[in-house]
Design a protein around this motif. Structure first.
Motif, short mmCIF file in Angstrom:
data_model
loop_
_atom_site.label_atom_id
_atom_site.label_comp_id
_atom_site.label_asym_id
_atom_site.label_seq_id
_atom_site.Cartn_x
_atom_site.Cartn_y
_atom_site.Cartn_z
N UNK A 62 -26.60 52.29 129.39
CA UNK A 62 -25.64 52.31 130.48
C UNK A 62 -25.17 53.72 130.84
N UNK A 63 -25.51 54.70 130.03
CA UNK A 63 -25.04 56.07 130.24
C UNK A 63 -23.51 56.10 130.24
N UNK A 64 -22.93 55.40 129.29
CA UNK A 64 -21.47 55.31 129.17
C UNK A 64 -21.03 55.90 127.84
N UNK A 65 -19.95 56.66 127.87
CA UNK A 65 -19.46 57.29 126.64
C UNK A 65 -18.80 56.29 125.70
N UNK A 66 -18.10 55.31 126.28
CA UNK A 66 -17.36 54.36 125.46
C UNK A 66 -17.54 52.96 126.05
N UNK A 211 -10.52 50.67 125.84
CA UNK A 211 -11.46 49.95 124.97
C UNK A 211 -10.75 49.50 123.70
N UNK A 212 -9.92 50.37 123.13
CA UNK A 212 -9.18 49.99 121.93
C UNK A 212 -8.24 48.83 122.17
N UNK A 213 -7.52 48.86 123.28
CA UNK A 213 -6.60 47.77 123.61
C UNK A 213 -7.36 46.46 123.83
N UNK A 214 -8.50 46.55 124.52
CA UNK A 214 -9.28 45.35 124.78
C UNK A 214 -9.84 44.78 123.49
N UNK A 215 -10.26 45.65 122.58
CA UNK A 215 -10.76 45.19 121.29
C UNK A 215 -9.67 44.42 120.54
N UNK A 216 -8.46 44.93 120.58
CA UNK A 216 -7.35 44.23 119.92
C UNK A 216 -7.06 42.90 120.60
N UNK A 217 -7.18 42.86 121.92
CA UNK A 217 -6.92 41.62 122.66
C UNK A 217 -7.95 40.55 122.34
N UNK A 218 -9.21 40.93 122.25
CA UNK A 218 -10.29 39.95 122.05
C UNK A 218 -10.50 39.60 120.59
N UNK A 219 -10.14 40.50 119.68
CA UNK A 219 -10.33 40.22 118.26
C UNK A 219 -11.74 40.57 117.79
N UNK A 220 -12.02 40.32 116.52
CA UNK A 220 -13.32 40.71 115.95
C UNK A 220 -14.45 39.77 116.39
N UNK A 221 -15.67 40.25 116.19
CA UNK A 221 -16.89 39.44 116.37
C UNK A 221 -17.00 38.87 117.79
N UNK A 222 -16.94 39.74 118.77
CA UNK A 222 -17.03 39.27 120.15
C UNK A 222 -18.42 38.75 120.49
#
Length: 331
Positions: A62-66, A211-222
């Motif tokens: 995707x040529x994306x940094x994060x 990205x960090x906030x979204x990771x916390x919102x969705x939880x592990x093992x997406x």
């Protein structure tokens, strides 16, 4: 829940036609799927691990940094509205209805506008959600236009959300390479281009903080272990991707010609589908369904979206079905 394409089993029951007998054109998913090899047993037995190489492979593709893997871009569409206080949100219309639905469900003030009106009225919104290319409207946007829109929103804490689910056939148009900027969020889907909709996988490209906030919102093992394993290999398969782009662009053009020859010149479209606004849409949808051809019907505006047939036989069947259905309508 909102209506979507792909309801083949329901159509089979409604019209008493076996699922195997249908030409299903009701989604924008590529009919040319990446050939998934045998998945190793360890992918099924072990919990998914973040350091399995998927992130690095996806960043390169995707040529994306994060970025963050998610269970289809739909997971992000539903989660992002829960990450903001009450906002004024402008959403492109007609478009993928889940965007407006998700923001409304989270209590935000939502207005749906045509692309040009939305861009010209961006000052009154805290969040602007676009689809590029739009589904089903087909609108495309200049990179400079989108970056200027982001620059207008970001200083006041606004977001520009760009859903690029159908952009893999023309990746040079992507904003993923700019998605590390605060307030720019790019959604990508694996299902459409790779033909792996059943994997329910996508990516969110954005700033590290979001990205960090979204990771916390969705939880592990997406994503499941088998899905991560398959994606890592699919995203690295550059020869197949190059072939797929050529194949999709050719098929999209072929579909446009078939519809035009039938007297249904598309209103818009892209490599994955063609869209026709037509007051006869509901009747044509019904007539084609009786012939075992499933399309995606939209009520507002009255229109049909046609996905890609998988082969020559499919294109010929569509041409024949259109001729028959239109003759029935004329009679």
């Amino acid at each position: 829940m909102l209506e979507h394409g792909g309801r083949l089993l329901r159509a089979a029951r409604t019209y008493d036609i076996a699922p195997s007998e249908w030409l299903d054109l009701s989604t924008g998913i590529s009919p040319f799927a990446w050939p998934v090899p045998e998945v190793p047993a360890s992918a099924w037995h072990r919990l998914p691990e973040d350091d399995d190489g998927l992130i690095e492979t996806a960043r390169d593709y995707y040529d994306a940094s994060h970025l963050l893997p998610v269970a289809g871009s739909q997971a992000a569409i539903q989660a992002l509205p829960r990450m903001r206080a009450h906002s004024r949100v402008g959403v492109i219309a007609p478009g993928y209805a889940e965007h407006a639905h998700a923001w409304r469900a989270a209590g935000h003030e939502v207005e749906t506008l045509a692309a040009d009106a939305l861009l010209s009225a961006h000052e009154r919104f805290d969040v602007v959600a676009l689809i590029h290319p739009n589904n089903p409207g087909g609108e495309r946007f200049e990179r400079a236009t989108l970056l200027a829109l982001h620059c207008a929103l970001a200083p006041r804490g606004g977001w520009l959300v760009v859903d690029e689910a159908f952009l893999d056939a023309t990746p040079h148009d992507s904003l993923c390479d700019a998605s590390d900027r605060e307030g720019l969020i790019v959604l990508r889907s694996v299902g459409k281009f790779f033909g792996l909709a059943g994997a329910r996988a996508g990516f969110v490209c954005a700033s590290p903080e979001l990205i960090g906030r979204l990771r916390e919102t969705l939880g592990p093992w997406t994503l499941s272990g088998p899905t991560r394993w398959a994606l890592r290999h699919a995203l690295a398969d550059r020869p197949w991707q190059a072939t797929q782009r050529e194949r999709l662009l050719a098929a999209g053009e072929r579909l446009r010609r078939v519809l035009t020859d039938a007297g249904l010149a598309p209103t818009a479209g892209c490599a994955f589908f063609q869209w026709r606004r037509d007051p006869r849409a509901a009747a044509l949808h019904e007539a084609l369904a009786r012939r075992g051809i499933l399309t995606r019907l939209f009520e507002q505006p009255a229109s049909l979206r046609f996905g890609l047939p998988a082969d020559e036989a499919g294109f010929e069947r569509l041409a024949s079905g259109l001729a028959s259905a239109l003759s029935e309508d004329a009679a």
